[in-house]
Design a protein around this motif. Structure first.
Motif, PDB file in Angstrom:
ATOM      1  N   LYS A 247       1.952 -30.121  -2.780  1.00 47.09           N
ATOM      2  CA  LYS A 247       1.574 -28.729  -2.536  1.00 47.09           C
ATOM      3  C   LYS A 247       1.693 -27.887  -3.805  1.00 47.09           C
ATOM      4  CE  LYS A 247       0.204 -28.808   1.688  1.00 47.09           C
ATOM      5  NZ  LYS A 247       1.076 -28.525   2.847  1.00 47.09           N
ATOM      6  N   LEU A 248       2.660 -28.191  -4.660  1.00 43.22           N
ATOM      7  CA  LEU A 248       2.754 -27.474  -5.938  1.00 43.22           C
ATOM      8  C   LEU A 248       1.514 -27.736  -6.790  1.00 43.22           C
ATOM      9  CD1 LEU A 248       6.517 -27.934  -6.932  1.00 43.22           C
ATOM     10  CD2 LEU A 248       5.358 -25.786  -6.368  1.00 43.22           C
ATOM     11  N   ASP A 249       1.087 -28.990  -6.860  1.00 44.29           N
ATOM     12  CA  ASP A 249      -0.115 -29.319  -7.615  1.00 44.29           C
ATOM     13  C   ASP A 249      -1.329 -28.576  -7.065  1.00 44.29           C
ATOM     14  OD1 ASP A 249       1.331 -31.020  -9.214  1.00 44.29           O
ATOM     15  OD2 ASP A 249       0.685 -32.861  -8.207  1.00 44.29           O
ATOM     16  N   GLU A 250      -1.434 -28.574  -5.725  1.00 41.49           N
ATOM     17  CA  GLU A 250      -2.578 -27.912  -5.086  1.00 41.49           C
ATOM     18  C   GLU A 250      -2.566 -26.409  -5.341  1.00 41.49           C
ATOM     19  OE1 GLU A 250      -4.477 -27.328  -0.576  1.00 41.49           O
ATOM     20  OE2 GLU A 250      -2.780 -28.700  -0.914  1.00 41.49           O
ATOM     21  N   LEU A 251      -1.385 -25.795  -5.206  1.00 42.85           N
ATOM     22  CA  LEU A 251      -1.290 -24.337  -5.334  1.00 42.85           C
ATOM     23  C   LEU A 251      -1.534 -23.873  -6.760  1.00 42.85           C
ATOM     24  CD1 LEU A 251      -0.634 -21.615  -4.002  1.00 42.85           C
ATOM     25  CD2 LEU A 251       1.782 -22.056  -4.482  1.00 42.85           C
ATOM     26  N   VAL A 252      -0.885 -24.530  -7.723  1.00 42.75           N
ATOM     27  CA  VAL A 252      -1.026 -24.109  -9.119  1.00 42.75           C
ATOM     28  C   VAL A 252      -2.467 -24.285  -9.597  1.00 42.75           C
ATOM     29  CG1 VAL A 252      -0.303 -24.610 -11.490  1.00 42.75           C
ATOM     30  CG2 VAL A 252       1.398 -24.555  -9.651  1.00 42.75           C
ATOM     31  N   GLY A 253      -3.171 -25.244  -9.037  1.00 42.03           N
ATOM     32  CA  GLY A 253      -4.550 -25.479  -9.458  1.00 42.03           C
ATOM     33  C   GLY A 253      -5.590 -24.717  -8.670  1.00 42.03           C
ATOM     34  N   ASP A 254      -5.174 -23.884  -7.713  1.00 39.41           N
ATOM     35  CA  ASP A 254      -6.124 -23.175  -6.845  1.00 39.41           C
ATOM     36  C   ASP A 254      -6.450 -21.805  -7.426  1.00 39.41           C
ATOM     37  OD1 ASP A 254      -7.436 -21.785  -4.733  1.00 39.41           O
ATOM     38  OD2 ASP A 254      -6.543 -23.167  -3.279  1.00 39.41           O
ATOM     39  N   ASN A 255      -7.588 -21.692  -8.089  1.00 41.58           N
ATOM     40  CA  ASN A 255      -7.991 -20.436  -8.713  1.00 41.58           C
ATOM     41  C   ASN A 255      -8.389 -19.377  -7.686  1.00 41.58           C
ATOM     42  OD1 ASN A 255      -7.572 -21.397 -11.344  1.00 41.58           O
ATOM     43  ND2 ASN A 255      -9.622 -22.327 -11.397  1.00 41.58           N
ATOM     44  N   VAL A 256      -8.823 -19.811  -6.503  1.00 46.00           N
ATOM     45  CA  VAL A 256      -9.194 -18.856  -5.457  1.00 46.00           C
ATOM     46  C   VAL A 256      -7.954 -18.117  -4.952  1.00 46.00           C
ATOM     47  CG1 VAL A 256     -10.172 -18.596  -3.137  1.00 46.00           C
ATOM     48  CG2 VAL A 256     -11.231 -20.166  -4.777  1.00 46.00           C
ATOM     49  N   ILE A 257      -6.877 -18.865  -4.707  1.00 43.44           N
ATOM     50  CA  ILE A 257      -5.633 -18.242  -4.258  1.00 43.44           C
ATOM     51  C   ILE A 257      -5.085 -17.306  -5.332  1.00 43.44           C
ATOM     52  CG2 ILE A 257      -3.187 -18.712  -3.775  1.00 43.44           C
ATOM     53  CD1 ILE A 257      -4.029 -21.045  -2.073  1.00 43.44           C
ATOM     54  N   ARG A 258      -5.140 -17.725  -6.595  1.00 46.52           N
ATOM     55  CA  ARG A 258      -4.647 -16.850  -7.658  1.00 46.52           C
ATOM     56  C   ARG A 258      -5.481 -15.579  -7.753  1.00 46.52           C
ATOM     57  NH1 ARG A 258      -1.248 -16.336 -11.444  1.00 46.52           N
ATOM     58  NH2 ARG A 258      -0.293 -18.336 -10.937  1.00 46.52           N
ATOM     59  N   ALA A 259      -6.776 -15.689  -7.613  1.00 48.62           N
ATOM     60  CA  ALA A 259      -7.630 -14.498  -7.667  1.00 48.62           C
ATOM     61  C   ALA A 259      -7.332 -13.566  -6.499  1.00 48.62           C
ATOM     62  CB  ALA A 259      -9.100 -14.912  -7.666  1.00 48.62           C
ATOM     63  N   ARG A 260      -7.134 -14.145  -5.323  1.00 48.62           N
ATOM     64  CA  ARG A 260      -6.808 -13.332  -4.146  1.00 48.62           C
ATOM     65  C   ARG A 260      -5.440 -12.668  -4.320  1.00 48.62           C
ATOM     66  NH1 ARG A 260      -8.039  -9.761  -0.535  1.00 48.62           N
ATOM     67  NH2 ARG A 260      -6.941  -9.988   1.448  1.00 48.62           N
ATOM     68  N   SER A 261      -4.491 -13.363  -4.929  1.00 48.83           N
ATOM     69  CA  SER A 261      -3.168 -12.790  -5.177  1.00 48.83           C
ATOM     70  C   SER A 261      -3.260 -11.580  -6.097  1.00 48.83           C
ATOM     71  CB  SER A 261      -2.248 -13.848  -5.805  1.00 48.83           C
ATOM     72  OG  SER A 261      -2.083 -14.955  -4.946  1.00 48.83           O
ATOM     73  N   LEU A 262      -4.082 -11.689  -7.126  1.00 51.01           N
ATOM     74  CA  LEU A 262      -4.251 -10.572  -8.055  1.00 51.01           C
ATOM     75  C   LEU A 262      -4.974  -9.405  -7.383  1.00 51.01           C
ATOM     76  CD1 LEU A 262      -5.200 -12.555 -11.287  1.00 51.01           C
ATOM     77  CD2 LEU A 262      -3.005 -11.460 -10.744  1.00 51.01           C
ATOM     78  N   GLU A 263      -5.883  -9.715  -6.472  1.00 49.37           N
ATOM     79  CA  GLU A 263      -6.584  -8.664  -5.726  1.00 49.37           C
ATOM     80  C   GLU A 263      -5.609  -7.886  -4.842  1.00 49.37           C
ATOM     81  OE1 GLU A 263      -9.977  -8.320  -2.188  1.00 49.37           O
ATOM     82  OE2 GLU A 263      -9.779 -10.161  -3.365  1.00 49.37           O
ATOM     83  N   LEU A 264      -4.716  -8.611  -4.138  1.00 51.10           N
ATOM     84  CA  LEU A 264      -3.727  -7.940  -3.299  1.00 51.10           C
ATOM     85  C   LEU A 264      -2.719  -7.159  -4.132  1.00 51.10           C
ATOM     86  CD1 LEU A 264      -2.667 -10.066  -0.197  1.00 51.10           C
ATOM     87  CD2 LEU A 264      -3.932  -7.932  -0.301  1.00 51.10           C
ATOM     88  N   GLN A 265      -2.418  -7.657  -5.316  1.00 48.09           N
ATOM     89  CA  GLN A 265      -1.533  -6.913  -6.210  1.00 48.09           C
ATOM     90  C   GLN A 265      -2.125  -5.542  -6.529  1.00 48.09           C
ATOM     91  OE1 GLN A 265      -1.303  -8.411 -10.223  1.00 48.09           O
ATOM     92  NE2 GLN A 265       0.667  -7.419 -10.631  1.00 48.09           N
ATOM     93  N   GLN A 266      -3.411  -5.507  -6.825  1.00 44.23           N
ATOM     94  CA  GLN A 266      -4.068  -4.232  -7.128  1.00 44.23           C
ATOM     95  C   GLN A 266      -4.055  -3.305  -5.921  1.00 44.23           C
ATOM     96  OE1 GLN A 266      -7.964  -5.338  -8.568  1.00 44.23           O
ATOM     97  NE2 GLN A 266      -7.209  -5.880 -10.602  1.00 44.23           N
ATOM     98  N   ILE A 267      -4.267  -3.864  -4.738  1.00 41.90           N
ATOM     99  CA  ILE A 267      -4.247  -3.057  -3.515  1.00 41.90           C
ATOM    100  C   ILE A 267      -2.850  -2.489  -3.274  1.00 41.90           C
ATOM    101  CG2 ILE A 267      -4.489  -3.142  -1.003  1.00 41.90           C
ATOM    102  CD1 ILE A 267      -6.686  -5.264  -1.434  1.00 41.90           C
ATOM    103  N   ALA A 268      -1.833  -3.318  -3.496  1.00 45.15           N
ATOM    104  CA  ALA A 268      -0.450  -2.859  -3.323  1.00 45.15           C
ATOM    105  C   ALA A 268      -0.132  -1.728  -4.282  1.00 45.15           C
ATOM    106  CB  ALA A 268       0.510  -4.027  -3.536  1.00 45.15           C
ATOM    107  N   GLN A 269      -0.504  -1.884  -5.540  1.00 49.42           N
ATOM    108  CA  GLN A 269      -0.221  -0.863  -6.544  1.00 49.42           C
ATOM    109  C   GLN A 269      -0.977   0.425  -6.255  1.00 49.42           C
ATOM    110  OE1 GLN A 269      -1.167  -2.908 -10.202  1.00 49.42           O
ATOM    111  NE2 GLN A 269       0.832  -3.914 -10.311  1.00 49.42           N
ATOM    112  N   LYS A 270      -2.192   0.290  -5.749  1.00 48.36           N
ATOM    113  CA  LYS A 270      -2.989   1.474  -5.425  1.00 48.36           C
ATOM    114  C   LYS A 270      -2.329   2.290  -4.320  1.00 48.36           C
ATOM    115  CE  LYS A 270      -7.652   2.887  -4.017  1.00 48.36           C
ATOM    116  NZ  LYS A 270      -9.018   2.412  -3.649  1.00 48.36           N
ATOM    117  N   ASN A 271      -1.677   1.620  -3.371  1.00 48.48           N
ATOM    118  CA  ASN A 271      -1.043   2.318  -2.261  1.00 48.48           C
ATOM    119  C   ASN A 271       0.095   3.220  -2.701  1.00 48.48           C
ATOM    120  OD1 ASN A 271      -1.575   1.766   0.873  1.00 48.48           O
ATOM    121  ND2 ASN A 271      -2.346   0.023  -0.297  1.00 48.48           N
ATOM    122  N   VAL A 272       0.826   2.833  -3.743  1.00 52.49           N
ATOM    123  CA  VAL A 272       2.006   3.599  -4.131  1.00 52.49           C
ATOM    124  C   VAL A 272       1.773   4.496  -5.344  1.00 52.49           C
ATOM    125  CG1 VAL A 272       3.657   2.002  -3.118  1.00 52.49           C
ATOM    126  CG2 VAL A 272       2.871   1.612  -5.452  1.00 52.49           C
TER     127      VAL A 272
END
Length: 457
Positions: free
Chosen positions: A410-435
C-alpha cells in the motif's frame, strides 16, 4: 471596556485538549483573555511536558480542578467518569466561576466547553454567562449523536445503543452509508463498556443543546450533508496554530523537535510519517509486522513510538531492526506533528485517522494511509479513502493482522499515485480558503467573535 474572558474546558484526552488550545490561541488573536481548565491529572501531564513553564503562558492561564477520581484510578470507563464529573467536577467548576466573577474585573464572560463535556454548558446557564459547545470531533460524529433519539424512535438501535439488526443506514442520501455495527460508540476497545459510552455521549449531547453557540473544527466542503443535518453547529476549521513558534499546544508528551532537522536533510516527498495518536495500542505481533513492513518498503520514515504504544515493552522491536534501518529511519517518542506534516520531505501519512490528524493532513496536502483504531476513526477512514479520495485503506488478513506485505504494497501504491496527490493538494487549497478572509469558516468565526463582544457591552 475589558476584553472578553473565556473559560475553556476540554474533555480530558489529548485529542481534545489540543484543538481546544488551538481555539484558545485564535481567540487571543481577537483580544480575548483565556483561562484554560484541565482536570488535575491532565494538567499535571501538560505541565510535565513543559517543565520550564509556569501556570501562565502568554495570555493563557492554566488552571485545574479535580475530576472526582482518586490518583491512579481507571479513567477509561465513561459512565463512571460522567458520574464523577456531575458529583465533583461540576461543583468545583461552579465555585471557580463564582469566585472569579465576585471580583470587579477580569470576570469570566463565557464558558467554552468541549462537546463531550456538554454538562458544563448547563453550568454556564446557571451561572448567567454565555455557554459555547465546541465539537472537536468530525461533523459526521455530531450528526449521529444528535440523531440518537431518532435512531431509537425508528427502531434502528435500542436504549443501550446496540443495533436491533445489522443493516446499512444513511442519515442523509448524500452521506456515506454506515453499517450499524460500526456506529461510533460500538467501535471501541473491549475494555470499554459500549452502553456506558453511548449513554455518556447521549447525556452530553442533550445537555449541550442549551449552548448559545455551537462550533466545530471542520469545514463545509468536506462534510456538507452532515452540516445540513445539524445546522446549528457552525464550522470554524481547520484550526491549525501548531506551526507558530513558542505557543502552548497542550501536549501530554515532550516533543522531539530534532526530527525537523533530520527532515531537512531528506529529499522532497521521500519520507513516510507514521503516528497513531495518543490512544492506539498494538500487540507485539502487530507492532513487529508494522516495523518489518517499514523495513520491507525500503523507504525513509519518521515513526512516532510513544511510551505506551504497545501492550508490552515499548522497545520490543524485531531483532536487529533498529540497526538495519538506522540509515533511513528515525524513531521518536512524540513529534511536533503540524510542523512535520508541513515539511516538504513528507511523502504520506500512515495514521490512525484521528480527527486532529485528519485535519492536519488535509491542511498540508498530505496523502493518507489509513489504520483506524476506535470510535470515529473508522468513519474518518471512509471519508478519506472513499469520499475525499485522498488516501488508501490497509486491510487485515484472516487472522486480524495487517501484514508487512500489505503495508509495503500500500505504501508503494500510495506514494506512486499522482491522482491522490493532486486531490490532496486540491483539498489543501480548499481548507486554506475556508480559514482565510472571505472563507466560510473565517466568516463563521468572526461572526461568533463579534456576537460575544457585543453581548459583553
Amino acid at each position: 471596556m475589558e476584553n472578553p474572558h473565556a473559560l475553556v474546558l476540554p474533555f480530558p484526552a489529548q485529542g481534545h485538549v489540543i484543538p481546544c488550545m488551538e481555539l484558545s490561541h485564535c481567540l487571543i488573536d481577537h483580544g480575548f483573555k483565556i483561562t484554560f481548565m484541565n482536570t488535575d491529572s491532565i494538567h499535571a501531564r501538560v505541565m510535565a511536558a513543559l517543565p520550564k513553564m509556569g501556570g501562565v503562558h502568554g495570555q493563557i492561564r492554566l488552571v485545574s480542578i479535580p475530576d472526582g477520581m482518586a490518583p491512579g484510578e481507571d479513567r477509561s470507563q465513561p459512565e463512571k467518569l460522567y458520574d464523577c464529573f456531575l458529583r465533583v467536577m461540576r461543583v468545583h467548576l461552579e465555585e471557580f466561576i463564582r469566585k472569579r466573577n465576585e471580583s470587579d474585573h477580569d470576570k469570566i464572560t463565557c464558558l467554552i466547553a468541549d462537546g463531550c463535556m456538554g454538562w458544563a454548558v448547563e453550568v454556564a446557564v446557571k451561572m448567567g454567562i454565555r455557554g459555547v459547545a465546541f465539537w472537536t470531533l468530525p461533523m459526521s460524529f455530531c450528526a449521529y449523536v444528535f440523531h440518537v433519539p431518532k435512531l431509537i424512535e425508528d427502531g434502528i438501535i435500542d436504549d443501550n445503543g446496540f443495533p436491533t439488526k445489522q443493516q446499512m443506514i444513511k442519515l442523509s442520501p448524500t452521506m456515506p452509508a454506515l453499517n450499524t455495527s460500526h456506529l461510533i460508540w460500538l467501535c471501541l476497545p473491549d475494555h470499554i463498556s459500549k452502553p456506558s459510552i453511548f449513554r455518556y455521549l447521549n447525556k452530553c449531547t442533550q445537555a449541550a443543546k442549551s449552548a448559545d453557540w455551537h462550533l466545530c473544527n471542520s469545514f463545509y466542503d468536506i462534510e456538507p450533508s452532515a452540516f445540513e443535518l445539524v445546522p446549528k453547529i457552525l464550522p470554524i476549521g481547520p484550526l491549525s496554530v501548531g506551526r507558530r513558534l513558542g505557543l502552548l499546544e497542550g501536549n501530554f508528551w515532550l516533543e522531539d523537535s530534532s526530527c525537523l532537522s533530520w527532515l531537512d536533510e531528506q529529499p522532497a516527498h521521500s519520507v513516510i510519517y507514521i503516528a497513531f495518536g495518543s490512544y492506539t495500542i498494538f500487540n507485539q505481533r502487530q507492532f513487529h509486522e508494522l516495523a518489518l513492513g517499514l523495513e520491507l518498503s525500503n523507504r525513509s520514515f519518521l515513526w512516532v513510538v510513544r511510551p505506551n504504544l504497545t501492550d508490552g515493552s515499548s522497545d520490543a522491536y524485531p531483532d536487529g531492526f533498529e540497526a538495519r534501518v538506522a540509515n533511513r529511519g528515525r524513531i521518536i517518542g512524540w513529534s511536533p506533528q503540524q510542523k512535520v506534516l508541513a515539511h516538504p520531505s513528507i511523502a504520506c501519512f500512515l495514521t490512525h485517522c484521528g480527527w486532529n490528524s485528519t485535519m492536519e493532513g488535509l491542511s498540508n496536502g498530505v496523502p493518507f494511509l489509513c489504520w483506524p483504531y476506535f470510535a470515529d476513526q473508522f468513519q474518518n477512514q471512509t471519508y478519506i479513502s472513499h469520499v475525499w479520495k485522498v488516501g488508501l485503506e490497509l486491510k487485515h488478513n484472516s487472522s486480524g493482522i495487517i501484514t508487512r506485505e500489505e503495508i509495503k504494497g500500500k505504501l508503494d501504491e500510495l506514494v506512486g499515485d499522482n491522482v491522490i496527490r493532486a486531490r490532496s493538494l486540491e483539498l489543501q487549497q480548499i481548507a486554506q480558503k475556508n480559514v482565510t478572509e472571505g472563507g466560510a469558516s473565517f466568516k463563521n468565526f468572526n461572526n461568533f467573535i463579534e456576537a460575544i463582544k457585543l453581548e459583553k457591552c
